[in-house]
Design an enzyme around this catalytic site. Structure first.
Site, PDB file in Angstrom:
ATOM      1  CB  CYS A   1      53.881  31.234  84.053  1.00  7.82           C
ATOM      2  SG  CYS A   1      53.677  31.876  82.385  1.00  7.82           S
TER       3      CYS A   1
ATOM      4  CG  HIS B   1      49.667  32.621  86.040  1.00  4.50           C
ATOM      5  ND1 HIS B   1      50.808  33.257  86.455  1.00  4.50           N
ATOM      6  CD2 HIS B   1      49.767  32.505  84.692  1.00  4.50           C
ATOM      7  CE1 HIS B   1      51.567  33.524  85.400  1.00  4.50           C
ATOM      8  NE2 HIS B   1      50.957  33.075  84.315  1.00  4.50           N
TER       9      HIS B   1
ATOM     10  CD  GLU C   1      50.471  33.569  90.028  1.00  4.98           C
ATOM     11  OE1 GLU C   1      50.463  32.329  90.089  1.00  4.98           O
ATOM     12  OE2 GLU C   1      50.667  34.199  88.967  1.00  4.98           O
TER      13      GLU C   1
END
Lengths: 996, 275
Positions: free
Chosen positions: B105, B235, B237
Site C-alpha cells: 500500500c 494488504h 498482512e
C-alpha cells in the site's frame, strides 16, 4: 519574495478530484459544467535559490509520471474561470507544513523563523457560467470562507494579469505580550457586556462571584506580593471563563434541579451527575463485588476497565458539534484526532485500537430555506464525513462501528460523536497503568504542536448557542501526522518511564490541562513566554487558552528531563519545559519575570456555587394516527428500507479503514456480498490471542418527542442488544453516556427550559434504572448542552439525544456471530415479544406522525434472555443473529435475508405478542419497534440444543430460511402480506445514499 | 545458524507495522524488529543487519504532497547521524546484497516514487510508474480478488495456485506508467504480479468495485526483474488468519489466510539464500 510552484496533471491523465467537483456542482448546485480541472499551488516564502526551487518542484512537489510543474508561470489553459482557494492566515495548513519540511530535507537547511510554504488549489472551470454562478460554486462548494480565502479570475483577466499573484497568508504581528486589567467594579449591565463581548460565556451570577473574590482582602494581599493590583488580569478572567465554562465544568449536570413530575410531585436533585451517573457505577460495582472490572472511572480523560490480567481497556466518546457546524471538515477532523488524545492521555498512556463515529445530520437532500450562517446539511454531511475519514485513516486507527442518524432539526447543529478505545498494559514499570501522579517539583512539559490563535474560545463558544457572531477563531484544523509522531514518541517514552503524568490539551488549552494537573499536587508555576508559538503576536491570555491541536501536557521528574527532551528531538517532536508543579495552592502564571495570573486553586475549582435549575415534566400528547390495515405491505417495507435512518451507509463506511491493525473479526459489513449491516464490531487487540473486544451503540432521538425516559431506556437496550447479538459477554461490559441536549436552562431565549430540563432528568432516571438492571457500570461520558441555533428570529433545537456506547469482551472471537442468514433450511427464531409500540417508529415517521405508544423496555425479561442467548452462542448453536431496531421485524428480517443471499418465509401468527390483543395486527407485528428483540437463525441439527439453552425465555420459531431468492411474510389470517425478490429489497436499501 | 531477520520501518505516518511484524513472525522469521525511522536516522538501527525489509501501509506525512512523496524525498536526502552516509545508501546496498523488500500500500507507493520499482536495468532510483488517485475519487476499504501471474519472477508469490483474496484500503492505488513501452515491458517480463479480477480469478477486470481504483491493465502489484523487490496495493498482512476474512462466519476456511504465503516465501528464501 515568494515564489509560486504549480503542478498540474499531464494531458490525458484523469483528474479524479476535478471530476468529483464537477459532479457535486451539478448534483447540488444544479449548474451545468463542461469540465473542472485542478492545479496544486505551493507558495514558497523562503530564502531559496532558483536551483533549489526547481529541485523541489521536480522532486517532492510533483509526480513526473503524471504531472508537469512550473515556477512563477501559470499552467492553466483552456478554461473560462479560474478559482484559487487557500487558507486564511494562521489556519493549520498540513500540506504546506509537509512541503516546508520537504524543502528543508532537500536543501539540508532547517527552515528559518517566518519562512513557510503555503498550499492552495486552483480550480479551472469550463462551461457556460456567469460570474455569479462561479461565486456560488466557490462559496457554496470550493471554499469555506471562515477558514479559507479565494480569488476568481475570468480567462481574459487571467491572461492579462499573468495568473494569480503570489500571496503569502502569513500571520503578521509583533510580540505584544500585552496584559490588560479589567475593572469589575461596574454596573451589572457592564459586567454582562464584558462577558458577552469577550465570549466568556459567564453569567451575571458568575461575574459577581468573581467580582467579590477580588474584594477579598486576603486575595488582594496575596496578589500584591506578586505585583498584581485589585483588578483581575485578562489572563485570570479568561482562565476562569474556560475553567467555569459549561463545556469544562458541566454546570448543568452539577446543578441543583427542582423537578416536578406530571403528578405534581416535587423532588430536589443535587447534581444529576452524582445522583444518577456516578451512582449507577457505584451501585453496579458494589453489587458485582469480586467480579468488578472497573479500574478508573470518571476521574481521568477516559474510563478504564480490565481486559485480562495483563491488559486494560480504555474508552471515551466525545462530541465536536459546534465547530463542525461552522467548518464541518476541520471541526470533525479535530473531533476525531481530539478524542484520540483522551485514551492516549489516560492513566500513564494507552495505545489506540479503534474509533467509533456517530453522526446526526439533517436530510442531505434538504430542499427548504435555511437561516443564514447555517451550512446546507449536504455540505455538513460531506465535510464531517471527510474530516473524520482523514483523521481516522491517517492516524492508523480502524473505524469499526458507527451510525448515521437523520432528523431535520439537526440542521440547527449537527452532532458529531467520535469515540476512541485504547489498550494499555495493566502494569507499566511496576505501577498500575491506569494510574498516575504528580509530585511538587515535577516539570510542566508540553509536547506536539505549537500554539496559535486557532481554537481560542472553543470551550466558551460551544457553551452558547450557535449565532451570527460565533467566533471564527473557535475553529481549528487537526493535523493527524503531527499527532501520530507525538504518539510514536510518547508511547516509547512511557515504556521507558520518562514521565509521571500525562493528559490531553483539549478544550480550554493549557488553562484546562495544567489547571487540572495542578489540582493533583496543589499548584503550579508556569511561564507562558516559554510556550512555542506558531507565529508571533499572541498575548499571554491567548497562549493560555488557545486550543491549538496535537498537544499533550506532561509532568516529567527533573532527573528524567534530559533523556525525555533528547528522545523527543530524535523523534522530531517538539517538547518544551514551561514551568513546574508546586504545592502552594496557587495557579501562578508568569510571562517572563512578570506575574500575569495568580489564582487560588480552590477558587478556580470550587468557587462556583451550583446552578439552580427548574424542571417540570408535562407529558406531550401527540395525535394518535389512525392506521389502515393493508393486504400488502411490500411497498411499505421497500419505503422503509430506503428511509435515511435505515438505508445502507456503505458509501460512507467504505471510506473508513476498518481493518488497519489487523484485528478486525466482525467488520461493519458482512454476508455473501460483504454488504449486510453488522450489529456490532469485534476486534482482536492482541494478534496472537483470540480474546476480542466488542463495541456497539444505541441511539434513538426520535423517541424523545414522546418521552426521554423511554428514549434513554431504548438507547441503552439497543446498545446492549447489538453487543449481545455478536456474542459479547455480559460478565464484562461497560457503558458510556454522551448526552447532547438543547439548552435546558429556563431563560428568555429558552422559555421551555423547564420542560427540556425535565427531559434531562427523566433521561438520567432511565439511565440509572436500566443500567442497574443490566449490570452496566458507566465508565465515562460527556455532555454537550447547547445544541441550538438562534439568530434572533429562528430557533432550531435538536431533539434531546443520548448516544449510549458499550465496550466489553468476547472470550473467544472465533465464536462471534454475524447477522447474515447462513443456509437454506435454517430455522428463524424471534427472541422477545412484540407489542403495539409504533410510537416514534420509522413507520410512523414515513406517515409524518409521531404517535404516543413508545416502546418500553422490560429489562428483567430481556436480561435473562440475553444471558441465555450468550450461552447459546458459546455452545455454537447460533448461525446468525440480527437486532431489531428501526423498522422492526420486517426490516431486520429482510436485511438478514438479503445479506445472506437466501430467501426467508415468516409467519406473523407465530410471533409472541405482549399486551392487549386488540392492538395486534399485521402492520404492528411487521413494523413495531418493541425493544430487546433479536432475529436468530439456527441449523435444524442444533434446534433441540438451542431451544434447551433458551428454555424459560420468551422466544418463538417464526419462519425458515429458503433456497430461493424470495422474501415472504404470511399475515395473521394466512394470506401473504409481504412478497418481494431479495434483489428488489436490497436495491431499495442500497440506492438512497449510494451516490453520496 | 544465523537467525533470519525481518525489519518493519515505522514513523511519520506508517500504520500497519504491528500486523506486518506479526505476519513476519508467523511466516517464520526468527527475529522481527519494528524500527522507527528516527532510530534508523540516528544510526541505532542499520538496515544491513536485516534480510527482509517491510515498507508498510499508512499515510506517510499524511500523503500531503501525494502518497508517500514526502517520505521518498526524506529517504533520498536525509543523512544518517554519525557518518557520511545518506539513508538511501543503506537502501541501495540492501538491494545490491540480494535482500528482500516488500512494499504494501503506502509502502508500494513509496517504492514506485523512490524509483525502486520496476527496477529495470539495475536502476532503483528513477521513477517511471506511479500510483495515483482512485478513479472513484475516494478512499476505499474493500476486499479484492487478485489473479496471479504464475510466470512472474516474484519470490513472494511462489506456489500461489490461481489467486488471492485480500483487502485494499487506499485512496491512491491507480497504477499508471510513463509510457506504453514501459507497460509493455512490465507485462512482457511478467512483473505485474497481481491483477484485480473476478471472484474466480479467471479474468483481470477494469470494473468497479472489483477493480477498486481503475489501475492500468488492472495491475495491483509489481515486482522487479529479480523478483526480490515487490510492491502491492492489497494488504497481505491483513489476512493471515481466517477470522480476518469478511465472510469467515459463513465459509469453511483454512486456518491460514491468503496473505501469509508472502511472509512464508520470504522467510524460506532468506533461509535458503541469505544465511
Amino acid at each position: 519574495m515568494a515564489n509560486r510552484i504549480e503542478t498540474a496533471l499531464r494531458d490525458g491523465v484523469r483528474d479524479a478530484r476535478g471530476e468529483r467537483i464537477k459532479r457535486e456542482i451539478e448534483h447540488f448546485l444544479h449548474l451545468e459544467v463542461e469540465e473542472v480541472r485542478t492545479v496544486d499551488v505551493y507558495t514558497v516564502d523562503a530564502d531559496i535559490t532558483k536551483d533549489e526551487l526547481e529541485l523541489a518542484a521536480s522532486g517532492p512537489f510533483s509526480d513526473p509520471v503524471i504531472q508537469i510543474w512550473s515556477i512563477d508561470r501559470p499552467l492553466a489553459a483552456g478554461f473560462d474561470f479560474a478559482v484559487e482557494v487557500g487558507f486564511r492566515p494562521g489556519v493549520t495548513d498540513n500540506v504546506g507544513r509537509t512541503a516546508r519540511e520537504a524543502v528543508a530535507y532537500l536543501t539540508g537547511r532547517p527552515s528559518a523563523a517566518g519562512e513557510g510554504v503555503y498550499y492552495s488549489v486552483q480550480y479551472l472551470l469550463k462551461g457556460h457560467l456567469s460570474l455569479a454562478d462561479i461565486e456560488k460554486i466557490t462559496t457554496g462548494l470550493l471554499c469555506n470562507t471562515l477558514i479559507q480565502r479565494y480569488s476568481i479570475l475570468a480567462a481574459p483577466d487571467f491572461t492579462e494579469k499573468g495568473g494569480f499573484p503570489a500571496s503569502v497568508p502569513k500571520v503578521s504581528g509583533e510580540t505584544k505580550a500585552e496584559v490588560r486589567e479589567i475593572d469589575l467594579e461596574v454596573s451589572d449591565e457592564e459586567l454582562m457586556r464584558i462577558s458577552k463581548d469577550g465570549v466568556l460565556a459567564l453569567t451575571l451570577d458568575e461575574m459577581k462571584i468573581i467580582q467579590s473574590q477580588y474584594r477579598d482582602p486576603k486575595v488582594l494581599a496575596g496578589r500584591q506580593a506578586f505585583g498584581l493590583g485589585a483588578k483581575p488580569t485578562d489572563v485570570e478572567l479568561e482562565c476562569l471563563a474556560q475553567t467555569w465554562s459549561e463545556h469544562c465544568k458541566h454546570k448543568i449536570f452539577a446543578g441543583t434541579v427542582q423537578y416536578e413530575d406530571e403528578q405534581g410531585n416535587t423532588q430536589e436533585i443535587k447534581s444529576l451527575f452524582k445522583s444518577f451517573i456516578q451512582r449507577t457505577t457505584k451501585d453496579v460495582r458494589e453489587r458485582m463485588g469480586e467480579k468488578d472490572f472497573c479500574l478508573s472511572v470518571f476521574k481521568d480523560n477516559a474510563g478504564v476497565i480490565k481486559f485480562n490480567d495483563k491488559h486494560s481497556l480504555v474508552f471515551k466518546v466525545e462530541t465536536h458539534n459546534s465547530p463542525s457546524a461552522l467548518d464541518p471538515y476541520g471541526g470533525a477532523l479535530t473531533g476525531i484526532v481530539g478524542v484520540n488524545r483522551d485514551p492516549f492521555g489516560t492513566g500513564i498512556g494507552a495505545k489506540l485500537i479503534f474509533n467509533t463515529d456517530v453522526f446526526c445530520f439533517a436530510d442531505p437532500f434538504y430542499a427548504k430555506a435555511l437561516p443564514s450562517r447555517l451550512l446546507h446539511p449536504r455540505r455538513i454531511y460531506e465535510g464531517v464525513i471527510e474530516g473524520v475519514e482523514h483523521g481516522g485513516n491517517k492516524s492508523g486507527i480502524p473505524t469499526v462501528n458507527g451510525s448515521l442518524v437523520f432528523d431535520d432539526r439537526f440542521a440547527g447543529k449537527p452532532l458529531v460523536f467520535c469515540g476512541t478505545a485504547g489498550f494499555m498494559p495493566a502494569v507499566v514499570n511496576g505501577l498500575p497503568g491506569h494510574e498516575k501522579s504528580i509530585k511538587p517539583g515535577d516539570l510542566i512539559v508540553m509536547t506536539g504542536g505549537r500554539i496559535g490563535k486557532d481554537g481560542i474560545h472553543g470551550a466558551t463558544f460551544s457553551s452558547e448557542e450557535l449565532n451570527e457572531n460565533s467566533p471564527v477563531t473557535a475553529v481549528q484544523i487537526g493535523d493527524p501526522i503531527t499527532q501520530k509522531r507525538m504518539f510514536d514518541f510518547l508511547i516509547r517514552a512511557r515504556d521507558k518511564g520518562l514521565y509521571r503524568f500525562i493528559t490531553d490539551n483539549g478544550a480550554g488549552g493549557l488553562s484546562s490541562s495544567i489547571g487540572e494537573m495542578a489540582g493533583e499536587c496543589g499548584g503550579c508555576r508556569m511561564d507562558l513566554a516559554k510556550a512555542p508559538l506558531k507565529y508571533p503576536g499572541l498575548n499571554p491570555w491567548e497562549i493560555l487558552i488557545s486550543e491549538a491541536q496535537e498537544r499533550m501536557s506532561l509532568a516529567v521528574p527533573p532527573e528524567q528531563i534530559d533523556e525525555f527532551l533528547a528522545m523527543a528531538l530524535r523523534f522530531g517532536v517538539e517538547a518544551t519545559v514551561l514551568g513546574e508543579f508546586t504545592d502552594n495552592g496557587v495557579f501562578h502564571m508568569l510571562y517572563g519575570e512578570e506575574t500575569v495570573a495568580w489564582l487560588p486553586m480552590e477558587f478556580m475549582h470550587e468557587g462556583l456555587p451550583p446552578m439552580q435549575l427548574p424542571a417540570k415534566w408535562t407529558p406531550p400528547q401527540h395525535e394518535e394516527p389512525v392506521l389502515k390495515e393493508k393486504a400488502d405491505y411490500t411497498g411499505d417495507l421497500q419505503q422503509l428500507l430506503a428511509a435515511l435512518n435505515i438505508c445502507s451507509k456503505e458509501s460512507v463506511v467504505r471510506r473508513y479503514d476498518h481493518e488497519v491493525q489487523g484485528g478486525s473479526v466482525v467488520k461493519p459489513f458482512t454476508g455473501v456480498a460483504n454488504d449486510g449491516p453488522s450489529d456490532a464490531a469485534v476486534v482482536r487487540p492482541l494478534l496472537d490471542s483470540f480474546e476480542g473486544v466488542v463495541t456497539a451503540h444505541g441511539i434513538c432521538p426520535r423517541f424523545s418527542d414522546i418521552d426521554t425516559y423511554h428514549m434513554t431506556a431504548n438507547a441503552v437496550d439497543e446498545a446492549l442488544r447489538n453487543y449481545v447479538a455478536v456474542g459479547g459477554s455480559l460478565d464484562l461490559v461497560a457503558g458510556l453516556d454522551n448526552f447532547c441536549w438543547c439548552d435546558p436552562v429556563q431563560s428568555e431565549k429558552t422559555p421551555d427550559g423547564a420542560y427540556k430540563m425535565a427531559q434531562l432528568v427523566r433521561s438520567n432516571q432511565a439511565l440509572y434504572d436500566v443500567c442497574m438492571d443490566y449490570n452496566l457500570p458507566l465508565i465515562s461520558g460527556k455532555d454537550s448542552m447547547k445544541n441550538d441555533f438562534y439568530d434572533g428570529t429562528t430557533k432550531i433545537s435538536i431533539p434531546p439525544t443520548l448516544l449510549f456506547s458499550v465496550i466489553g469482551k468476547i472470550d473467544d472471537a472465533r465464536k462471534a456471530v454475524t447477522m447474515d442468514v447462513k443456509r437454506p433450511g435454517d430455522i428463524v427464531y424471534l427472541l422477545g415479544t412484540t407489542a403495539d409500540e409504533l410510537g416514534g417508529s420509522e413507520y410512523l415517521a414515513l406517515l409524518g406522525s409521531v404517535g404516543n405508544k413508545i416502546p418500553k423496555v422490560d429489562t428483567a425479561e430481556a436480561y435473562v434472555r440475553y444471558q441465555a442467548y450468550h450461552g447459546a452462542v458459546n455452545q455454537g448453536t447460533v448461525a446468525s443473529c440480527h437486532d431489531l431496531s428501526d423498522g422492526g421485524l420486517a426490516v431486520a428480517a429482510a436485511e438478514s435475508a438479503f445479506a445472506g443471499g437466501f430467501g426467508m418465509t415468516l409467519d406473523l401468527s407465530r410471533v409472541l405478542w405482549k399486551g392487549d390483543i386488540a392492538g395486534k395486527s399485521d402492520l404492528v407485528l411487521l413494523f413495531s419497534e418493541s425493544a430487546s428483540r433479536h432475529l436468530v437463525t439456527v441449523h435444524p441439527e442444533k434446534r433441540a440444543q438451542f431451544e434447551a439453552l433458551m428454555g424459560g425465555t420468551c422466544f418463538a420459531s417464526v419462519g425458515v430460511v429458503t433456497e430461493g431468492q424470495q422474501f415472504s411474510v404470511t399475515g395473521l389470517n394466512g394470506a401473504t402480506v409481504v412478497k418481494a425478490d431479495l434483489a428488489e429489497l436490497k436495491e431499495a436499501w442500497q440506492q438512497t445514499l449510494r451516490e453520496l | 545458524m544465523k537467525p533470519t531477520r525481518a525489519i518493519v520501518i515505522t514513523g511519520n505516518g506508517t500504520n500497519c507495522e504491528m500486523e506486518a511484524a506479526h505476519a513476519c513472525r508467523l511466516g517464520g522469521f526468527d527475529e522481527t524488529v519494528i524500527a522507527h525511522i528516527a532510530e534508523i536516522l540516528s544510526g541505532e538501527i542499520r538496515l544491513d543487519d536485516f534480510h527482509f525489509l517491510n515498507l508498510t501501509g499508512g499515510f506517510l506525512d499524511g500523503d500531503d504532497l501525494g502518497s508517500a512523496k514526502a517520505q521518498a524525498n526524506r529517504l533520498k536526502n536525509a543523512a544518517v547521524a554519525g557518518g557520511q552516509e545518506k539513508l538511501v545508501d543503506q537502501f541501495t546496498r540492501f538491494i545490491a546484497d540480494g535482500k528482500l523488500i516488500l512494499g504494501v500500500c503506502n509502502g508500494f507507493q513509496l517504492m514506485v516514487k523512490m524509483g525502486m520499482l520496476p527496477g529495470f536495468d539495475g536502476e532503483y532510483l528513477h521513477q517511471t510508474v506511479t500510483l495515483t488517485h482512485n478513479d472513484c475519487g475516494r478512499f476505499q476499504d474493500r476486499w479484492t480478488y487478485l489473479k496471479t501471474d504464475s510466470s512472474s519472477p516474484s519470490i513472494f508469490t511462489r506456489g500461489i495456485d490461481r489467486g488471492l483474496y485480500l483487502p485494499v484500503r487506499h485512496g491512491e492505488g491507480k497504477f499508471l506508467c510513463d509510457s506504453d513501452a514501459m507497460l509493455a515491458r512490465i507485462e512482457g517480463e511478467h512483473l505485474a504480479v497481481l491483477r484485480y479480477s473476478d471472484a474466480g480469478y479467471k479474468e483481470a477486470t477494469m470494473e468497479f468495485p472489483a477493480n477498486p481504483n481503475g489501475s492500468t491493465a488492472a495491475i495491483a502489484a509489481l515486482c522487479d526483474p529479480t523478483g526480490r523487490l515487490m510492491g502491492l496495493m492489497p494488504h497481505p498482512e491483513a489476512f493471515v488468519h481466517y477470522t480476518q476474512h469478511p465472510r469467515w462466519t459463513r465459509e469453511n476456511l483454512p486456518e491460514e489466510g491468503d496473505g501469509l504465503i508472502f511472509y512464508k516465501n520470504a522467510a524460506e528464501y532468506v533461509g535458503k539464500n541469505l544465511i
